[in-house]
Design a protein around this motif. Sequence first.
Motif, PDB file in Angstrom:
ATOM      1  N   GLU A 188      21.548  17.254  11.896  1.00 11.23           N
ATOM      2  CA  GLU A 188      21.151  16.016  12.580  1.00 11.23           C
ATOM      3  C   GLU A 188      22.121  15.750  13.733  1.00 11.23           C
ATOM      4  O   GLU A 188      23.334  15.915  13.600  1.00 11.23           O
ATOM      5  N   THR A 189      21.584  15.305  14.864  1.00 12.55           N
ATOM      6  CA  THR A 189      22.402  15.073  16.056  1.00 12.55           C
ATOM      7  C   THR A 189      21.860  13.856  16.801  1.00 12.55           C
ATOM      8  O   THR A 189      20.924  13.196  16.365  1.00 12.55           O
ATOM      9  N   ALA A 190      22.450  13.621  17.967  1.00 14.98           N
ATOM     10  CA  ALA A 190      21.839  12.696  18.924  1.00 14.98           C
ATOM     11  C   ALA A 190      20.570  13.346  19.477  1.00 14.98           C
ATOM     12  O   ALA A 190      20.317  14.535  19.267  1.00 14.98           O
ATOM     13  N   GLY A 191      19.751  12.570  20.171  1.00 13.73           N
ATOM     14  CA  GLY A 191      18.545  13.125  20.782  1.00 13.73           C
ATOM     15  C   GLY A 191      18.896  14.223  21.773  1.00 13.73           C
ATOM     16  O   GLY A 191      19.747  14.037  22.646  1.00 13.73           O
ATOM     17  N   ILE A 192      18.260  15.366  21.648  1.00 11.51           N
ATOM     18  CA  ILE A 192      18.591  16.543  22.450  1.00 11.51           C
ATOM     19  C   ILE A 192      17.542  16.749  23.542  1.00 11.51           C
ATOM     20  O   ILE A 192      16.343  16.699  23.287  1.00 11.51           O
ATOM     21  N   PHE A 193      18.026  17.014  24.765  1.00  8.72           N
ATOM     22  CA  PHE A 193      17.141  17.349  25.873  1.00  8.72           C
ATOM     23  C   PHE A 193      17.069  18.853  26.117  1.00  8.72           C
ATOM     24  O   PHE A 193      16.058  19.357  26.606  1.00  8.72           O
ATOM     25  N   ASP A 194      18.164  19.580  25.809  1.00  6.99           N
ATOM     26  CA  ASP A 194      18.180  21.006  26.109  1.00  6.99           C
ATOM     27  C   ASP A 194      19.166  21.705  25.187  1.00  6.99           C
ATOM     28  O   ASP A 194      20.197  21.133  24.802  1.00  6.99           O
ATOM     29  N   ILE A 195      18.835  22.959  24.825  1.00  4.35           N
ATOM     30  CA  ILE A 195      19.745  23.829  24.096  1.00  4.35           C
ATOM     31  C   ILE A 195      19.706  25.207  24.733  1.00  4.35           C
ATOM     32  O   ILE A 195      18.701  25.617  25.292  1.00  4.35           O
TER      33      ILE A 195
END
Length: 357
Positions: free
Chosen positions: A65-72
């Motif tokens: 679980e993380t903050a909202g992700i835009f790119d990996i």
Amino acid sequence: MEIGHCLLDGNADAVEFCPHDSFRRVLAASTYTLQEGDHPSRSGSISLFNVDAESRRLQLFHRVETAGIFDIKWSPGGAGGAPLLAQADADGYLRVHHLDCCSDVLEDRDLLDTLPDGGNCLKEVSGEQVSSSMCLCLDWNPSATSISVGLSDGSLSIISLMESKLDIQQEWKAHEFELWATTFDIYQPQLVYTGSDDCKFSCWDLRDCPSNFVFQNSKIHKMGVCCITKSPSNSHMLFTGSYDEYLRVWDVRSISKPVNETSICLGGGVWRIKHHPSVPGLLLAACMHNGFAVVKIKGEKAEVIETYNKHGSLAYGADWQRGEVCQEGKSMSGAVATCSFYDQLLRIWMPESDLEI
């Protein structure tokens, strides 16, 4: 051919197969979910899957679980060392994870036996708040020693990674609006390209501090620039995708206009472009409102050879799996991973077209 599908735990926006040879079956998928209300929050996750196209197996084996992700993005396969996965998130952080053996946390022993290297999980090795603005996109340089990060205020940050330590080297206002695309030149890693909602497509020389324009084109894209990628088989060729629905082919020696004046309209808005790992001139495009497309580039001609429309909402994430090497020494065609936003769906499939060029 359909291999498998899975519902994720949030709005799916990026999928990335690991490019390192020993981990080619590892797929990372990320999510971004906005919780609205009096105290809005942006949450997300990274899920790791084992993808075995031959046996048509798609297995989830780890989730963080993380903050909202835009790119990996995974670190480049030729850079050496253990695979690293970088995330750009809504809290303004760049975080870097590495694959670590997680056999002690996997309860399914049969699943563990099928995983590459006996089972691996993500462990965060470094994190740095780049800005109070959101981190929207990122790219590794070819040696995996620095990362470019595009921000929602139009800024670009260049961040070094040495011995698990992130350090901001440069940061400047590159665009007027959200910066959705950044990529290093794989042939000249001192150059970095950016694209933005301001419809501008730019190149910067990192040997200058602060960085200076090499060029900027503000006349061709009719809407925001969503993605930029350099051809791995032609050092002069570069591709851009835009909300205006066009995939454009450029020669960086003459950047005033694309190689083909209209290039090719894919419909829906071109959000992601991915090169096939072993077939030159073959692209996979995520086209937002128009599904996914496999595009063949030959000379100045671009042609759609296959479309995939089995997702029910915004087509955002797309990637090729590196193919297994057969006895003849040739790389077999790998699978494709695609994901869509609001229906939270991940799909794995094999193109039906003959991919040889």
